[in-house]
Design an enzyme around this catalytic site. Structure first.
Site, PDB file in Angstrom:
ATOM      1  N   GLY A 211       0.827  -1.201   0.000  1.00  0.00           N
ATOM      2  CA  GLY A 211       0.000   0.000   0.000  1.00  0.00           C
ATOM      3  C   GLY A 211       0.858   1.246   0.000  1.00  0.00           C
ATOM      4  N   PHE A 215       2.058   9.793   3.289  1.00  0.00           N
ATOM      5  CA  PHE A 215       3.371  10.105   3.846  1.00  0.00           C
ATOM      6  C   PHE A 215       4.314   8.901   3.863  1.00  0.00           C
ATOM      7  CE2 PHE A 215       0.417  13.132   5.722  1.00  0.00           C
ATOM      8  CZ  PHE A 215       1.056  14.328   5.465  1.00  0.00           C
ATOM      9  N   LEU A 217       5.104   4.407   2.576  1.00  0.00           N
ATOM     10  CA  LEU A 217       4.708   3.125   2.016  1.00  0.00           C
ATOM     11  C   LEU A 217       4.360   2.138   3.123  1.00  0.00           C
ATOM     12  CD1 LEU A 217       7.504   2.827  -0.705  1.00  0.00           C
ATOM     13  CD2 LEU A 217       5.128   3.517  -1.045  1.00  0.00           C
ATOM     14  N   ASP A 330     -10.178  12.228   7.421  1.00  0.00           N
ATOM     15  CA  ASP A 330      -9.755  11.691   6.127  1.00  0.00           C
ATOM     16  C   ASP A 330     -10.484  10.372   5.833  1.00  0.00           C
ATOM     17  OD1 ASP A 330      -8.369  11.878   3.762  1.00  0.00           O
ATOM     18  OD2 ASP A 330      -6.533  10.939   4.525  1.00  0.00           O
TER      19      ASP A 330
END
Length: 496
Positions: A211, A215, A217, A330
């Site tokens: 994924g 900010f 991996l 978010d």
């Protein structure tokens, strides 16, 4: 900020009344006396810098109540005693406290229990002459040894590279982890070192990436005890990754719910910030809806409704049950992760903010993801619970239509899913918005009810949007009605 102004006297306790202030920088002055306990009332404070003054006494333990505090520096004062434990203080580095001769830098241990890490000023003064005598000789010897080391290491590296270039690259990548650091675990008390993480991800090899966040991996990892976890390695601008790291640890160490991703541990070493989560076998909802070649054909309506229910429960827990309450800020399909049973788990709390019981919002910069950001955020830097509800409404529309929130490849007039759905409703064509994978005449009434809920969530007026608890109630009612209808159908065919 009033740093570098040669100000003197005590730190004013009245600063504690500035509950909306985000940054208090009093560094490089001549402030004396103790750190006022009243500073713990500055509930919005994110940065507190008191470095390079003449402050004395202990650090008030009440400062651990500052939930948004991401930077704290009291270096080079005359502070004494132990560093407070808990809250954000578990994430601050020793460098933030150095230069206080009688301040214990040992965490979770009393200075009286172990020898101090930092020498007292008196002891330094007594040993200064001895140090001076050895410096001259030492510098010469060190210089010769350093030259020898550089020459030798270049020869060895050259020969190693000829034999195994990949091994050299891995050694260089892990050089920042030369000193082993234990990973702090919430759910398991067994020791886990940074070497274990490096080995389980093959030094963060790209083949282990599962994924990508805003900010950093995310890597799949199998720990020595056989557990599968996801390791998020934050990278990029230091202040941004530090803020995300602080928010994730602060939020998920407080919030525990079956529909939230489980933070199993974290590690702060050098410039790297690692977050360790339970592994979600089925990845993100975004992947199943938008990335798979089958366009979400594997997600039937029953799975989608259950995903909506689980996401709503997680959101309601954040808004109402968790103390203090939490704004996610978010909510989106890529932040809804699915386990092996397709149960939903809200994830990625890097933008989350804690909300005190008597507050209804937080003042903040406009953040989020295009297509999910509520329209009112453009007029006011205020994040509210109803903003999260708006974003959840977009997710419901994705589940119903199979469309992304914004798709510039579509014809003009249908690129924004909200505008398109509202226009189709206005034209009495709402049944045409459902994706073919879920549209069925037998469940059309059910789909229309969920569509109505989604439209209430994305209405322009925040006050007209439902609460997260109402969402849970409504979606559960729909699921129960569906189950009852299924039972009645079974009865009518003699299957009871």
């Amino acid at each position: 900020m009033v740093s570098n102004n040669l100000l003197a006297g005590p730190v004013w306790p009245g600063f504690g009344r500035l509950v909306k202030l985000h940054v208090l920088d009093l560094s490089w002055n001549n402030f004396s006396g103790g750190i006022p306990d009243e500073l713990s009332n500055m509930s919005s404070l994110e940065v507190l810098n008191l470095a390079h003054n003449d402050l004395n006494g202990s650090i008030p333990s009440s400062l651990t109540e500052l939930n948004f505090l991401s930077q704290f520096d009291v270096s080079f004062n005359n502070l004494t005693g132990d560093i407070p434990a808990g809250g954000q203080f578990s994430t601050f580095a020793n460098e933030d406290f150095v230069g206080n001769s009688a301040l214990c830098l040992l965490r979770n241990a009393s200075c009286s229990d172990k020898a101090p890490i930092v020498e007292t000023a008196h002891r330094k003064k007594n040993t200064a002459s001895l140090v001076a005598l050895g410096v001259g000789t030492g510098v010469g010897v060190i210089f010769i040894l350093w030259i020898s080391y550089v020459v030798l290491s270049r020869v060895v590296r050259s020969r190693m590279h000829e034999r195994n270039p990949k091994a050299v690259a891995n050694a260089e990548d892990s050089s920042g982890y030369a000193n082993s650091s234990l990973v702090l675990l919430f759910q398991n008390n067994k020791d886990l070192s940074i070497e274990d993480i490096l080995k389980s991800t093959n030094h963060f090899d790209q083949a282990y990436i599962v994924g990508c966040g805003g900010f950093g991996l995310v890597y799949k990892s199998t720990l020595p005890d056989g557990r599968k976890v996801a390791v998020k390695r934050l990278s990029g601008d230091y202040s941004q990754i530090e803020r995300e790291f602080q928010a994730e640890v602060e939020t998920l160490s407080r919030a525990q719910h079956q529909n939230l991703v489980l933070l199993e541990g974290y590690c702060k070493i050098g410039n790297d910030r690692l977050l360790i989560y339970s592994y979600m076998e089925n990845g993100s909802l975004d992947y199943w809806l938008h990335e798979r070649p089958d366009s979400g054909a594997q997600l039937d309506w029953q799975k989608r409704l259950r995903i909506a229910q689980g996401s709503a429960r997680g959101l309601a827990y954040l808004h109402l049950s968790c103390e203090p309450h939490i704004l996610h800020r978010d909510i989106k399909s890529s932040n809804i992760l699915l386990d092996e049973n397709f149960e939903a788990h809200l994830a990625d709390f890097g933008l989350a903010r804690l909300v005190c019981a008597y507050d209804t919002h937080v003042t903040t910069d406009v953040v989020g993801t295009l297509g999910y950001i509520p329209p009112e955020y453009a007029q006011s830097p205020v994040a509210t619970y109803k903003g999260d509800v708006y974003s959840f409404g977009i997710v419901l529309l994705e589940l119903l239509t199979g469309r992304r929130p914004v798709d510039m490849c579509r014809p003009k007039g249908s690129r924004d899913v909200v505008s398109w759905v509202l226009q189709m409703k206005k034209e009495d064509r709402e049944t045409e918005v459902f994706h073919p994978n879920v549209h069925d005449k037998s469940i059309e009434a059910e789909l229309l009810r969920v569509l109505e809920i989604a439209c209430l969530c994305v209405t322009a007026a925040p006050k007209s949007r439902p609460t997260s608890q109402q969402l849970v109630t409504w979606l559960d009612d729909i699921a129960e009605s569906r189950a009852q209808s299924s039972d009645e159908a079974s009865d009518s065919f003699g299957f009871a």
